[in-house]
Design a protein around this motif. Structure first.
Motif, PDB file in Angstrom:
ATOM      1  N   SER A   1      -3.430  -5.208  -6.055  1.00 11.70           N
ATOM      2  CA  SER A   1      -2.846  -5.752  -4.778  1.00 11.70           C
ATOM      3  C   SER A   1      -1.486  -6.302  -4.647  1.00 11.70           C
ATOM      4  CB  SER A   1      -4.086  -7.025  -4.804  1.00 11.70           C
ATOM      5  OG  SER A   1      -3.795  -7.665  -3.343  1.00 11.70           O
ATOM      6  N   ILE A   2      -0.830  -6.771  -5.681  1.00 14.19           N
ATOM      7  CA  ILE A   2       0.367  -7.113  -5.534  1.00 14.19           C
ATOM      8  C   ILE A   2       1.146  -6.062  -5.396  1.00 14.19           C
ATOM      9  CG2 ILE A   2       2.442  -8.029  -7.046  1.00 14.19           C
ATOM     10  CD1 ILE A   2       0.657  -9.971  -8.461  1.00 14.19           C
ATOM     11  N   GLU A   3       0.857  -4.812  -5.757  1.00 13.94           N
ATOM     12  CA  GLU A   3       1.519  -3.619  -5.284  1.00 13.94           C
ATOM     13  C   GLU A   3       1.421  -3.206  -4.039  1.00 13.94           C
ATOM     14  OE1 GLU A   3       0.004  -1.205  -8.410  1.00 13.94           O
ATOM     15  OE2 GLU A   3       1.261  -2.178 -10.072  1.00 13.94           O
ATOM     16  N   GLY A   4       0.436  -3.970  -3.210  1.00 16.11           N
ATOM     17  CA  GLY A   4       0.143  -3.562  -1.869  1.00 16.11           C
ATOM     18  C   GLY A   4      -0.779  -2.673  -1.498  1.00 16.11           C
ATOM     19  N   LYS A   5      -1.467  -2.250  -2.486  1.00 13.51           N
ATOM     20  CA  LYS A   5      -2.616  -1.350  -2.139  1.00 13.51           C
ATOM     21  C   LYS A   5      -4.096  -2.194  -2.259  1.00 13.51           C
ATOM     22  CE  LYS A   5      -0.212   2.050  -5.255  1.00 13.51           C
ATOM     23  NZ  LYS A   5       0.153   1.605  -6.764  1.00 13.51           N
ATOM     24  N   ARG A   6      -5.252  -1.269  -1.939  1.00 18.73           N
ATOM     25  CA  ARG A   6      -6.422  -1.660  -2.196  1.00 18.73           C
ATOM     26  C   ARG A   6      -6.653  -2.082  -3.233  1.00 18.73           C
ATOM     27  NH1 ARG A   6     -10.191   1.430   1.701  1.00 18.73           N
ATOM     28  NH2 ARG A   6     -11.976   1.030  -0.027  1.00 18.73           N
ATOM     29  N   GLY A   7      -7.354  -3.326  -3.394  1.00 14.64           N
ATOM     30  CA  GLY A   7      -7.374  -4.092  -4.776  1.00 14.64           C
ATOM     31  C   GLY A   7      -8.551  -3.745  -5.632  1.00 14.64           C
TER      32      GLY A   7
END
Lengths: 175, 597
Positions: free
Chosen positions: B293-299
């Motif tokens: 999620s920190i990477e900006g993706k679906r967690g």
């Protein structure tokens, strides 16, 4: 993706819209940073109130990520919505403490009073009814939030009176 | 600097903010100015003091007088009586739930007396928005010590020696994590704090973030030095706006004091921290999902290995711990591992913060040494069960944990003992349930939660939790069938075995645990169509006791479906076919002649 933004009149309309200008600034601020998508969507939703398709397209183009990924992230996280919401968001907490203290009965009363099911917006556009996860105010259970206001130690009997405050405020505001 | 004769600590934790503490504080300040005491009495806004259901609360020092359930109208009396005349306002004191005696001082309340505060040492004591108050209580001294006197290896050894274990749930040794991350090959490394506190009923991380944000910043900087990282992230849930606000403020202050940024304390060490706000997904509290999620993706969770220490955020070695774990770091560095080893049990050292909520007199946040018994937590610190009801169970570990029953009241709570009885420490949420709670319905509640929060990646979790929820719902609606219990058990084991992350692996725990301790309740629902706790509406029957009924007819008037009939002055009857079980008649009956079974 390009066809969606060219070809139509949107550009001309958008140029006059402050919100799109703000969106452009947000995207410019984050473009190129790793992990920027979620913060940008947070800001965009603050500006627009929700994330309509054309905003999603602009975010995808601006951050250079596929539109499918933008949509995937929006549908994954419960705080993002692609549909407009009511003026006041009612969030009834169904965390364990609230549940044990009778939040389910308060929710039923809310459904009855607002006249909609969970996740829906009332016909007058005033309220959106949502179930939230634990808001961390377990000492006041059961708890609900309306916009930024917090109401604690609720019973189903309290619901009508609380909603009426907002309905009256709305009426007086318009009068 | 002005010297004050009295300090008034006003709790501004989330619970008290919700009960309008800001208005109380403003009224108090007003009154103080009117009587000319503003230069003598200082009002300090603090983080969560812990007594969340008594809010708004304040503590007056040096006496330590504790006032509760305040309204702005009380301000004048407190100022006139207490601050001018030195008389305690007795009507605002706390009344001990069992002895019904008024308690004057905070330190004499059972709730505070039995606590040992390490992680919460500053929460409720200092103003979290003023960095000087943190510094005055040895703040940033541990970072100074580490940077000036200790090597990276020495820091890691000290944490390892302290036997500190992760406070987020699983209890993995923190020092080992630090060592793995330190030893992992790679130039670029990260330090991450998991502040995605999603277990319903757990709010200790929130209180630390809101009440003592600098302790987290300092500990993360120490961790950054030890493992060789120069960037940290705090991943905090969007549901905690006040925490985000106070943490952002604290970060700015730390930067302006040179405690974050380039060349901290004039050394080669540079470190900074960014905030990442979640977006409402419980699964992001799982470590690999959080990193995604920190990477900006679906967690969605990733398989382990590789563990975050080897391949974490953006594929780089990452140290990941939760808020409460970090909050223990600075005291360990300052007082030494040996001091920490002196607290707690053989395998679980130090303290644990519990958020006590549910059917309990003193809802709130407490920190106790590991090994404190459940009885002490519930009955002494928590003040017991309200309305004279009986204790039935306590849920620990949230939706991943299990329940503890009366037979467990004397176990010494630590990681091992909870695991042994089929529950877990989890993040420290402790929900107390009284005799009116239906355990089948509680299991259904938790399954509803995990089903909703399952990310959908693993089929056994996605579909299995849905099937389990359907069966549990059926049972609570009186449509349970023979064989349902066995189906639940088979599904539970399949889900545990076939899921990638902690959410799926632990989702069936509440069902297995309630089945283990309250199987008879399941059987009563299924075979006798009866809810022993009198909770499941579909299984209830309302009946009139002919001995008590005077035939006044009030019930026939309130019944919305006309299900009650009877002649005046004669006992009435309820037609169970028509009855919708709304309970209106029971509420209305002046003779308590109507009961539910």
């Amino acid at each position: 993706m390009e066809a969606a933004t060219r070809g139509c009149q949107c550009h001309a309309l958008r140029a006059q819209d402050e919100r799109y200008k703000r969106l452009g600034e947000i995207i410019a601020q984050y473009a190129g940073q790793p992990g920027a998508l979620i913060p940008v969507l947070h800001h965009a939703q603050e500006v627009f109130g929700y994330l309509p398709h054309d905003v999603q397209v602009l975010v995808a183009e601006g951050l250079d990520v596929p539109l499918s990924e933008v949509d995937g992230v929006i549908t994954f996280y419960s705080l993002f919505t692609s549909e407009p919401r009511g003026k006041y968001k009612i969030g009834i907490c169904l965390g364990t403490a609230c549940y044990v203290k009778g939040a389910a009965a308060v929710l039923e009363e809310l459904k009855k009073q607002v006249g909609v099911d969970i996740g829906k917006t009332s016909a007058d556009g005033l309220f959106t009814l949502e179930v939230t996860r634990c808001v961390g105010a377990c000492g006041l259970a059961p708890v609900m939030t309306i916009g930024d206001d917090v109401y604690g130690r609720l019973t189903p009997e309290d619901v009508a009176g609380i909603l009426d405050k907002y309905i009256q405020a709305e009426k007086n505001g318009k009068a | 600097m002005a010297e004050y004769r009295t300090h008034v600590l006003v709790c501004a934790g989330a619970g008290c903010v919700s009960s309008n503490c800001k208005a109380v504080e403003a009224a108090l300040q007003d009154e103080l100015e009117q009587v000319g005491l503003a230069e003598e009495v200082k009002v300090v806004e603090t983080g969560c003091i812990g007594t969340c259901d008594l809010g708004p609360v304040m503590v007056v020092y040096p006496e330590g007088v504790f006032y509760q359930k305040l309204t702005p109208d009380d301000a004048r009396e407190i100022v006139n009586e207490h601050f001018l005349k030195g008389r305690i306002v007795r009507r605002l004191l706390y009344k001990a739930p069992q002895s019904e005696e008024l308690v004057e001082r905070a330190e004499d309340m059972d709730f505070f007396r039995r606590q040992y505060r390490i992680a919460l040492r500053n929460t409720g004591v200092i103003n979290p928005e003023v960095i000087e108050e943190y510094i005055a209580r040895d703040g940033y001294a541990a970072l100074g010590k580490v940077l000036s006197e200790m090597s990276q290896e020495q820091v890691i050894d000290e944490i390892k020696k302290s036997c500190l274990r992760g406070r987020g749930g699983a209890g993995f040794p923190t020092g080992l994590k630090w060592e793995f991350t330190y030893k992992a090959p790679g130039e670029e490394k990260y330090v991450v704090c998991n502040a995605d506190e999603g277990d319903p009923g757990a709010f200790m991380d929130r209180s630390i973030l809101e009440g003592d944000p600098h302790t987290l910043i300092e500990a993360m900087a120490i961790a950054g030095y030890a493992v060789g990282a120069r960037q940290g992230f705090v991943y905090v849930r969007a549901e905690y706006p006040l925490a985000v606000e106070r943490l952002s403020m604290a970060l700015e202050q730390a930067r302006s004091y040179g405690l974050l940024g380039e060349n901290i304390f004039g050394t080669d060490f540079s470190f900074d921290i960014g905030i990442r706000v979640g977006a409402g997904a419980f699964v992001c509290g799982e470590e690999t999902a959080l990193l995604t999620s920190i990477e900006g993706k679906r967690g969605e969770p990733r398989p382990r290995p590789p563990f975050p220490a080897v391949k974490g955020v953006f594929g780089k070695p990452t140290l990941l711990s939760n808020v409460e774990t970090y909050a223990n770091i600075c005291p360990i560095i300052l007082h030494g591992a040996d001091w920490f080893l002196g607290i707690g049990t053989e395998k679980s050292k130090g303290t644990k913060v519990f958020a006590i909520a549910g059917d309990i007199n003193n809802t709130g946040l407490v920190e106790v040494p590991m090994g404190t018994t459940l009885r002490e937590i519930v009955f002494e610190i928590g003040g017991g069960i309200p309305h004279g009801k009986r204790f039935k169970a306590a849920q620990t570990g949230g939706p991943s944990g299990g329940c503890l029953t009366t037979e467990h009241l004397d176990i010494h709570v630590d990681y091992e003992s909870l695991k042994q009885v089929g529950s877990m420490m989890g993040s420290g949420g402790l929900i107390v349930m009284d005799e009116d709670t239906c355990m089948v319905d509680i299991a259904r509640f938790f399954l509803d939660f995990t089903r909703d929060e399952s990310c959908g990646k693993c089929t056994p979790c996605r579909i299995g939790t849905t099937r389990m929820l359907e069966i549990l719902t059926r049972i609570t609606e009186g449509k349970g069938e023979e064989g349902d219990i066995e189906k639940l058990e088979a599904l539970a084991h399949a889900i545990k075995a076939g899921s990638l992350c902690g959410l799926g692996q632990s989702a069936p725990n509440p069902v297995l645990s309630t089945l283990h301790y309250f199987r008879d309740e399941y059987e009563a629902h299924i075979r006798e169509k009866r809810c022993p706790a009198g909770h499941c509406i579909a299984l209830l029957k309302f009946v009139v006791d002919p001995e008590l009924c005077r035939g006044c007819g009030l019930c026939t008037k309130v019944c919305p479906v006309g299900a009650i009939s009877g002649k005046r002055r004669e006992p009435h009857q309820i037609d169970t076919d028509l009855c919708t079980k709304c309970g209106a008649c029971q509420e209305k009956c002046p003779f308590d002649a109507i009961s539910r079974h």
